[in-house]
Motif scaffolding. Structure first.
Motif, PDB file in Angstrom:
ATOM      1  N   LEU B  70      18.703  31.847   7.338  1.00 26.29           N
ATOM      2  CA  LEU B  70      19.473  32.417   6.235  1.00 26.29           C
ATOM      3  C   LEU B  70      18.775  32.167   4.904  1.00 26.29           C
ATOM      4  O   LEU B  70      18.711  33.056   4.051  1.00 26.29           O
ATOM      5  N   ILE B  71      18.239  30.951   4.736  1.00 23.69           N
ATOM      6  CA  ILE B  71      17.492  30.639   3.512  1.00 23.69           C
ATOM      7  C   ILE B  71      16.329  31.616   3.387  1.00 23.69           C
ATOM      8  O   ILE B  71      16.091  32.187   2.319  1.00 23.69           O
ATOM      9  N   GLY B  72      15.638  31.832   4.493  1.00 24.01           N
ATOM     10  CA  GLY B  72      14.509  32.759   4.487  1.00 24.01           C
ATOM     11  C   GLY B  72      14.932  34.164   4.117  1.00 24.01           C
ATOM     12  O   GLY B  72      14.296  34.816   3.300  1.00 24.01           O
ATOM     13  N   TRP B  73      16.023  34.634   4.694  1.00 26.61           N
ATOM     14  CA  TRP B  73      16.499  35.993   4.410  1.00 26.61           C
ATOM     15  C   TRP B  73      16.845  36.160   2.940  1.00 26.61           C
ATOM     16  O   TRP B  73      16.483  37.163   2.325  1.00 26.61           O
ATOM     17  N   THR B  74      17.591  35.176   2.411  1.00 22.63           N
ATOM     18  CA  THR B  74      18.033  35.304   1.023  1.00 22.63           C
ATOM     19  C   THR B  74      16.825  35.337   0.093  1.00 22.63           C
ATOM     20  O   THR B  74      16.735  36.185  -0.798  1.00 22.63           O
ATOM     21  N   LEU B  75      15.861  34.418   0.332  1.00 19.76           N
ATOM     22  CA  LEU B  75      14.663  34.390  -0.505  1.00 19.76           C
ATOM     23  C   LEU B  75      13.893  35.699  -0.394  1.00 19.76           C
ATOM     24  O   LEU B  75      13.456  36.256  -1.399  1.00 19.76           O
ATOM     25  N   THR B  76      13.746  36.204   0.832  1.00 23.81           N
ATOM     26  CA  THR B  76      12.953  37.416   1.035  1.00 23.81           C
ATOM     27  C   THR B  76      13.560  38.610   0.308  1.00 23.81           C
ATOM     28  O   THR B  76      12.872  39.328  -0.409  1.00 23.81           O
ATOM     29  N   GLN B 479      23.344  22.163   6.626  1.00 21.03           N
ATOM     30  CA  GLN B 479      23.312  22.766   7.961  1.00 21.03           C
ATOM     31  C   GLN B 479      21.879  22.937   8.455  1.00 21.03           C
ATOM     32  O   GLN B 479      21.572  22.656   9.615  1.00 21.03           O
ATOM     33  N   ALA B 480      21.013  23.390   7.550  1.00 22.28           N
ATOM     34  CA  ALA B 480      19.624  23.609   7.951  1.00 22.28           C
ATOM     35  C   ALA B 480      18.968  22.283   8.313  1.00 22.28           C
ATOM     36  O   ALA B 480      18.229  22.188   9.299  1.00 22.28           O
ATOM     37  N   SER B 481      19.259  21.234   7.545  1.00 25.18           N
ATOM     38  CA  SER B 481      18.597  19.962   7.821  1.00 25.18           C
ATOM     39  C   SER B 481      19.132  19.333   9.108  1.00 25.18           C
ATOM     40  O   SER B 481      18.434  18.557   9.759  1.00 25.18           O
ATOM     41  N   SER B 482      20.376  19.699   9.488  1.00 27.96           N
ATOM     42  CA  SER B 482      20.905  19.119  10.720  1.00 27.96           C
ATOM     43  C   SER B 482      20.166  19.653  11.943  1.00 27.96           C
ATOM     44  O   SER B 482      20.177  19.034  13.005  1.00 27.96           O
ATOM     45  N   LEU B 483      19.482  20.815  11.801  1.00 26.44           N
ATOM     46  CA  LEU B 483      18.668  21.330  12.912  1.00 26.44           C
ATOM     47  C   LEU B 483      17.553  20.354  13.254  1.00 26.44           C
ATOM     48  O   LEU B 483      17.159  20.204  14.405  1.00 26.44           O
TER      49      LEU B 483
END
Lengths: 225, 487
Positions: B70-76, B479-483
Motif C-alpha cells: 500500500l505504501i508503494g502504491w500510494t507513493l507511485t 502494520q507494515a513493520s509487523s510483517l
C-alpha cells in the motif's frame, strides 16, 4: 526412464560445451550460430522433460516457444542487425582475454568447478533426476557473465545476456520442471522486449558513437567534463 | 473494483497514447491519466480506512496488497501525478527547443505510463515470478527514457544502465527460481510461488537453498537498488536522463527494487533464524553509505552529486532494515517514504535550475536566489531536507535509525553519526555556492509557477510529516513493520 535421463545428461553436457565455444569465439556470425545451437539443445531438453512429468503440455508448449523465439527469431534478428550495421571497423582488442582462448577456458573451467562446489548443498538435500544438471545450469549463468566481461562488442553482450537467460531457464527446468506457464510467458515477453531494445541500441550506438565497440563508451567517468 | 481502477488506469493511458498525434494533447492526457490514478487511489484509501483489512487478495491470489504494498502504491500514484505535472511544461519546452521530436514525445508518454503500470503490478504482486516480471518490465520501460535526448552521453548512460541492470535482474530470477524450489517439498506447485503462502510456511523452507537464493536475490535486486559494488550505472543514468525521468528513477524505481529485496529478506529471516540476510544488508548498506558520503564531496555535476546522495540514502535504508528491530524498521519505512518525496522534488528543482543556467556544472551555478528567488528557496529547502535537518521529516528517520543502532550495534552508530555529519557538511557547502553570491548572467529565462508546484508540494508534505504524524499513517507503518517481525 533410464534412457531419458541419459539423453538429458547428454543435452546438458552439450549446453555447457556450446557455452565454452561461445566464450572463445571471436567472430560475431559464428557466435550467433553457436547460440542458435545451444537454444536448440535447450528446446530438446525441455521436450524430453515433457515426456516424464505430469505437466507435460506446459513443457511441450515451452519447448515450442523456445524453438520459435531463441532458435529462429533471435538469431535471425541479431544476424540481420549485425549485417545491416557491418560498418563495425574495429575487431576485438588483441590484448583482451578473448585473444587468449586457453587462458579464458581455464578461467571458465574454474568457474564450472566453483559452481559444482556451490551447488553441493542443493544436490545432497534433494533427489534430482540429474545431480550434474544444476551445477551445469549455474556454470552457464556464470560463463554468460564472463562472456559479457571479456567481449567488447555490443552484439556479444546481447548474446551473453541471452546465454544467462538460457542458463536460468535450464535451472528452472531441472529444479522445478519449469516455472508456471503464466510466468514463463511473462519472462518470454520481457526477453523479447529486451532483444528489441538491444536492436534499438545497436542503431543508436552506431549512429551516435559510430561503432559497436563498447570500448568507445568512455565519455562518462568520475570527474570527466 | 476500485482496486482494478487504480491498477489499470495507466494501461488506459497507454492505449490512448497510440491515437494521439498532438503534443499538447499528449502531455495533457498524461497529466489527466496520472491524476485520475491518484484520485482513485485516494478514494480507495478512504473507503479502505473505514474497514481496514490488511490483506487483500485478488485475481486468484496472484495479486495481493498489504500495508507494505500500500505504501508503494500510494507513493507511485502520487509521485506519478506530480511528475506528470512537472513534465507537462518541461516536455513542451523541450519540444520547442527541438531537443526531442514529436515522435519521441509520444514514446516518452507511452513508456511513462508503462513504467507506472509495472510499478503498480510489482507492488501488488503476490506471485514472486510476477514480481520479477514487473520489475524487469519497469527496467525495460525506463531504458529508452534515459536515452531520450539521443546524445552520445545519454546513449552511453542508457546502455550501461541496460546491460548492468538486466544481468543483475537475471540473477534475481535465478534466486526466485531457487525460492520456488525450496518450497517444493512443503507446498504444492501452485502455492509455492505465492508470497503469502511462502511466508505462512516459511519455517518449512529448505534453509540451505534459501541462503543461496537470498545471495542471488540480494545481488540481483541490489544492483537495481544501487548498492555499492553494483552502483556504477546509477550516477550516469540519473545525470543523463531528462528531469522528470530522473525524478521517477530516484523516487520510484529505487523503492520498488528495495521493496522486492525486503519481501525476500522477510522470507529468508523466517526460514533461517540466524540473521544472515540481515548481516548482508547491514554490511552492504553501511558500505554504500560510507562510500557515497565521501564521494559526495568532490562532485562537479549537480545531478551526479544528487545521485550519490541517493546511493547514500539507500545505504542507510538497507542498513536500517538489516538492523531489524521494530524501531529500525519503522524508521526505515518512514525514511523510505520521505526520501522518495524529497528526491523527486530535488530532481524537478534541478530541472528548473538547469532551465535557468543551462548547465549541470556546480561551479557555474551561482546565485540562484538572485536569478529566481522561488527556485532558490526551493533548492535551499530541498537541500536542508535531504541533508536531514530538522524540522523536515528525514531528521526523525535518521534519529530513529541512529537510536536503533545504538541499541543493537553501538559501534556502528559511531560510523553512522559521523557519516551523517560528513554528508550534511557537503550538502551545506554545495548549497552555499549554488544559491548565494552573484549569478554569472544577470538575466534568466522565466519559469512558469506551475513547474514549481510539484517540488513545493512534496517539501510541504515532508515538513508536515516532520512535525506531525497522522494516526492513520502511523497505523499503516506499524502494520507494515509487523510483517518483518512475523507477528
Amino acid at each position: 526412464m533410464m534412457n531419458i535421463d541419459a539423453i538429458q545428461l547428454l543435452l546438458s553436457a552439450l549446453l555447457l560445451l556450446t557455452t565454452f565455444i561461445l566464450l572463445i569465439q571471436r567472430r560475431v556470425d559464428s557466435m550467433i550460430y553457436t547460440y542458435a545451437w545451444q537454444s536448440a539443445f535447450l528446446s530438446l531438453a525441455t521436450l524430453s522433460a515433457s515426456f516424464v512429468t505430469p505437466y507435460q503440455w506446459d513443457l511441450f508448449f515451452s519447448a515450442l516457444l523456445i524453438f520459435a523465439l531463441k532458435v529462429i527469431f533471435i538469431p535471425w534478428f541479431l544476424r540481420y542487425l549485425s549485417h545491416r550495421l557491418s560498418s563495425t571497423k574495429s575487431s576485438d582488442n588483441p590484448t583482451s582475454l578473448v585473444a587468449r582462448p586457453f587462458l579464458l577456458s581455464m578461467i571458465a573451467s574454474a568457474l564450472v568447478l566453483f559452481s559444482y562446489n556451490l551447488t553441493n548443498s542443493l544436490r545432497t538435500s534433494t533427489q534430482l533426476f540429474s545431480s550434474n544438471a544444476i551445477a551445469i545450469a549455474l556454470s552457464i549463468i556464470l560463463l554468460g557473465m564472463l562472456l559479457i566481461i571479456t567481449h567488447r562488442k555490443a552484439v556479444s553482450h546481447a548474446l551473453g545476456f541471452m546465454v544467462i537467460e538460457n542458463g536460468i531457464f535450464f535451472a528452472a527446468l531441472i529444479l522445478t520442471r519449469g516455472m508456471p506457464m503464466k510466468i514463463e510467458l511473462g519472462i518470454a515477453f520481457d526477453v523479447l522486449v529486451a532483444i528489441i531494445l538491444f536492436g534499438v541500441f545497436f542503431f543508436h550506438l552506431n549512429t551516435g558513437i559510430d561503432s559497436l565497440d563498447v570500448d568507445s563508451l568512455n565519455r562518462l567517468r568520475e570527474g570527466a567534463e | 473494483m476500485l482496486f482494478y481502477t487504480v491498477l489499470f488506469t495507466p494501461l488506459l493511458g497507454i492505449i490512448l497514447f497510440s491515437f494521439i498525434r498532438r503534443a499538447r494533447w499528449a502531455v495533457s492526457i498524461n497529466l489527466l491519466v496520472s491524476t485520475v490514478n491518484f484520485i482513485a487511489m485516494i478514494v480507495w484509501l478512504v473507503r479502505w480506512q473505514t474497514t481496514p483489512s490488511f490483506f487483500i487478495l485478488h485475481a486468484h491470489e496472484q495479486l495481493y496488497l498489504d500495508a507494505l504494498g500500500l505504501i508503494g502504491w500510494t507513493l507511485t500514484t502520487f509521485i506519478g501525478m506530480t511528475t506528470a505535472l512537472f513534465s507537462y511544461g518541461y516536455m513542451l519546452q523541450n519540444l520547442k527547443e527541438r531537443r526531442i521530436t514529436l515522435k519521441r514525445l509520444q514514446l516518452y508518454h507511452l513508456f511513462y505510463q508503462s513504467f507506472i503500470f509495472s510499478l503498480l503490478i510489482a507492488f501488488s504482486a503476490n506471485n514472486i515470478g510476477l514480481l520479477w516480471v514487473a520489475i524487469e518490465g519497469a527496467t525495460l520501460a525506463t531504458v529508452l527514457l534515459v536515452s531520450l535526448y539521443r546524445t552520445p552521453e545519454a546513449v552511453e548512460a542508457a546502455w550501461k544502465y541496460f546491460i548492468i541492470c538486466i544481468v543483475g535482474i537475471a540473477l534475481a530470477l535465478f534466486g526466485t527460481i531457487l525460492v520456488y524450489f525450496a518450497a517444493q517439498t512443503s507446498l504444492d506447485p501452485s502455492h509455492a510461488i505465492l508470497w503469502h503462502s511462502l511466508a505462512a510456511q516459511a519455517k518449512t523452507l529448505n534453509p540451505s537453498i534459501m541462503i543461496l537464493a537470498f545471495v542471488f536475490l540480494f545481488v540481483g535486486y541490489g544492483t537495481k537498488v544501487g548498492l555499492v559494488p553494483f552502483h556504477f550505472w546509477l550516477p550516469d543514468a540519473y545525470s543523463e536522463s531528462p528531469g522528470p525521468v530522473a525524478a521517477l528513477l530516484s523516487g520510484l524505481l529505487l523503492n520498488v527494487a528495495l521493496y522486492a529485496l525486503l519481501r525476500f529478506q522477510i522470507l529468508t529471516n523466517l526460514s533461517l533464524h540466524n540473521g544472515l540476510a540481515n548481516q548482508l544488508m547491514i554490511i552492504f548498506g553501511l558500505l554504500s553509505f560510507v562510500f557515497a558520503s565521501f564521494t559526495l564531496h568532490h562532485q562537479q555535476n549537480i545531478k551526479r552529486m544528487f545521485s550519490y546522495s541517493s546511493i547514500e540514502h539507500v545505504g542507510v535504508m538497507t542498513f536500517a532494515f538489516g538492523i531489524g528491530n521494530t524501531i529500525a524498521i519503522l524508521s526505515g519505512l518512514f525514511y523510505l517514504i520521505i526520501h522518495a518525496l524529497i528526491k523527486s522534488a530535488i530532481f524537478t528543482t534541478v530541472g528548473n535550475v538547469m532551465h535557468l543556467t543551462h548547465t549541470q556544472k556546480i561551479e557555474k551555478i551561482r546565485g540562484i536566489l538572485k536569478l529566481n528567488p522561488w527556485v532558490g528557496w526551493l533548492l535551499i529547502a530541498a537541500l536542508f531536507a535531504i541533508a536531514g535537518a530538522p524540522p523536515f521529516g528525514l531528521f526523525i528517520g535518521e534519529i530513529g535509525i541512529f537510536l536503533a543502532t545504538l541499541q543493537t550495534y553501538p559501534y556502528l552508530a559511531i560510523i553512522l553519526g559521523v557519516g551523517f555529519l560528513i554528508v550534511f557538511a557537503a550538502l551545506l557547502r554545495y548549497m552555499q555556492s549554488m544559491t548565494l553570491g552573484n549569478p554569472e548572467k544577470v538575466s534568466a529565462p522565466s519559469i512558469a509557477k506551475i513547474n514549481l508546484v510539484p517540488a513545493g508540494l512534496h517539501l510541504l508534505i515532508v515538513l508536515i510529516l516532520g512535525l506531525y504524524m497522522p494516526p492513520f499513517f502511523m497505523q499503516i507503518l506499524k502494520q507494515a513493520s509487523s510483517l518483518f517481525t512475523g507477528q
